[in-house]
Design a protein around this motif. Structure first.
Motif, PDB file in Angstrom:
ATOM      1  N   THR A  54       0.895  -1.167   0.000  1.00 37.25           N
ATOM      2  CA  THR A  54       0.000   0.000   0.000  1.00 37.25           C
ATOM      3  C   THR A  54       0.931   1.213   0.000  1.00 37.25           C
ATOM      4  O   THR A  54       1.717   1.376   0.931  1.00 37.25           O
ATOM      5  CB  THR A  54      -0.873   0.014   1.280  1.00 37.25           C
TER       6      THR A  54
ATOM      7  N   HIS B  82       1.099   7.348   1.731  1.00 34.74           N
ATOM      8  CA  HIS B  82       0.047   8.335   1.449  1.00 34.74           C
ATOM      9  C   HIS B  82      -0.496   8.936   2.741  1.00 34.74           C
ATOM     10  O   HIS B  82      -0.203   8.436   3.837  1.00 34.74           O
ATOM     11  CB  HIS B  82      -1.114   7.683   0.675  1.00 34.74           C
TER      12      HIS B  82
ATOM     13  N   ASP C 266      -4.361   9.862   4.256  1.00 34.60           N
ATOM     14  CA  ASP C 266      -5.766   9.541   3.952  1.00 34.60           C
ATOM     15  C   ASP C 266      -6.535  10.758   3.431  1.00 34.60           C
ATOM     16  O   ASP C 266      -7.397  10.641   2.557  1.00 34.60           O
ATOM     17  CB  ASP C 266      -6.477   8.994   5.199  1.00 34.60           C
TER      18      ASP C 266
ATOM     19  N   TRP D 277      -7.026   0.739  12.689  1.00 31.24           N
ATOM     20  CA  TRP D 277      -6.692  -0.369  11.780  1.00 31.24           C
ATOM     21  C   TRP D 277      -6.462  -1.610  12.620  1.00 31.24           C
ATOM     22  O   TRP D 277      -5.523  -1.660  13.415  1.00 31.24           O
ATOM     23  CB  TRP D 277      -5.435   0.050  11.031  1.00 31.24           C
TER      24      TRP D 277
ATOM     25  N   HIS E   4       1.652   7.250   5.765  1.00 28.02           N
ATOM     26  CA  HIS E   4       1.770   5.841   6.154  1.00 28.02           C
ATOM     27  C   HIS E   4       1.801   4.915   4.936  1.00 28.02           C
ATOM     28  O   HIS E   4       1.466   5.325   3.819  1.00 28.02           O
ATOM     29  CB  HIS E   4       0.655   5.451   7.126  1.00 28.02           C
TER      30      HIS E   4
ATOM     31  N   ARG F  77      -3.274 -11.423   4.710  1.00 25.94           N
ATOM     32  CA  ARG F  77      -3.240 -10.342   5.705  1.00 25.94           C
ATOM     33  C   ARG F  77      -4.577  -9.639   5.646  1.00 25.94           C
ATOM     34  O   ARG F  77      -4.912  -8.989   4.667  1.00 25.94           O
ATOM     35  CB  ARG F  77      -2.103  -9.372   5.421  1.00 25.94           C
TER      36      ARG F  77
HETATM   37  O1  LIG Z   1      -4.228  -1.989   5.103  1.00 25.29           O
HETATM   38  C1  LIG Z   1      -3.465  -1.408   4.352  1.00 25.29           C
HETATM   39  O2  LIG Z   1      -2.710  -2.003   3.595  1.00 25.29           O
HETATM   40  C2  LIG Z   1      -3.401   0.101   4.329  1.00 25.29           C
HETATM   41  C3  LIG Z   1      -4.377   0.745   5.237  1.00 25.29           C
HETATM   42  C4  LIG Z   1      -4.417   2.228   5.133  1.00 25.29           C
HETATM   43  O3  LIG Z   1      -3.710   2.839   4.372  1.00 25.29           O
HETATM   44  C5  LIG Z   1      -5.333   2.957   5.996  1.00 25.29           C
HETATM   45  O4  LIG Z   1      -6.028   2.346   6.821  1.00 25.29           O
HETATM   46  O5  LIG Z   1      -5.375   4.205   5.896  1.00 25.29           O
END
Ligand SMILES: O=C(O)CCC(=O)C(=O)O
Length: 249
Positions: free
Chosen positions: A121, A124, A126, A142, A209, A220
């Protein structure tokens, strides 16, 4: 949500979230609830009858047409039991502690990284996905439904990056829905957050992140709960030229 919760972060955890823009906790819910959510999750990822836009490939399908970073938006629409979990109640309590008593749930989503082919991922923020005419106050909680490790794609954060405004992003590739920051200079001193199943990471909507590829032999599964505080309309919308036209529509 009728039941209450006594879930609380310590003063030190609250201070760490405001300083770093993220926090990892060892337990948000019970092992039993993780097991039942995992069954629901796997059922959802095996169905195909989603409303338009509720099932997206964030990265690109591989040469054999297999999804590498599938996302389900509003999973609770398809499995209403997900809206009344202990995890959700605890997450709301935690969001209110961090954002203020007016914080409300804004929506869930689920991102799965298939074993061996789960794509990274990209780095970035959000808020880069959201309405540029509003300054958002929001966070995401998360929660992995198995242990999250560096090998299977746990979350990684750039400490203190939430104090910036939204930085320029681009679509990670022509067919992808995932955004990526333009400048890798922003990625420094990143912290990987391996956590147990049913633990959680919490991040601010402007924290930069990433989550790595899944090179393990098991899926996952991440279940993500979003919460917002007060939004502030801006007199002039910011220029988020990287957004796809259909997002704002
Ligand atoms: O679960 C992921 O791979 C990324 C999650 C993510 O970017 C988020 O929750 O903002």
């Amino acid at each position: 949500m009728t039941e209450t919760t006594t879930f609380r972060l310590s003063d030190a955890q609250v201070a760490a979230f405001h300083r770093d823009g993220f926090l990892a906790i060892e337990q948000l819910t019970t092992a039993d609830e993780v097991a039942s959510m995992r069954e629901v999750y796997d059922r959802l990822f095996s169905r195909r009858d989603f409303d338009q836009g509720d099932h997206l490939e964030l990265s690109e399908v591989d040469a054999e047409g297999r999804e590498t970073l599938p996302q389900i938006l509003s999973p609770e629409k398809y499995a209403p039991e997900l809206a009344s979990t202990l995890a959700r109640r605890n997450a709301l309590a935690l969001a209110r502690q961090l954002l203020g008593p007016e914080a409300e749930h804004s929506g869930d989503h689920a991102i799965m990284k298939p074993p061996g082919l789960g794509a990274p991922t990209p780095w970035h923020q959000d808020e880069a996905y959201w309405n540029p005419a509003v300054l958002h106050t929001a966070l995401s909680i998360w929660m992995p439904l198995q242990e999250a490790t560096v090998e299977n794609g746990c979350m990684c954060f750039v400490p203190g990056s939430h104090v910036r405004d939204v930085v320029p992003h681009h679509l990670a590739s022509a067919d992808a829905h995932a955004l990526e920051v333009d400048s890798s200079d922003l990625v420094a001193d990143e912290v990987a957050c391996p956590i147990p199943a049913g633990g959680a990471t919490i991040h601010h909507c402007r924290t930069v992140h990433y989550a790595g590829p899944n090179v393990s032999t098991t899926p996952r599964r991440a279940y993500i709960m979003g919460f917002h505080g007060q939004h502030r309309p801006l007199p002039v919308a910011r220029d988020f030229s990287w957004q796809r036209p259909e997002w704002t529509a």
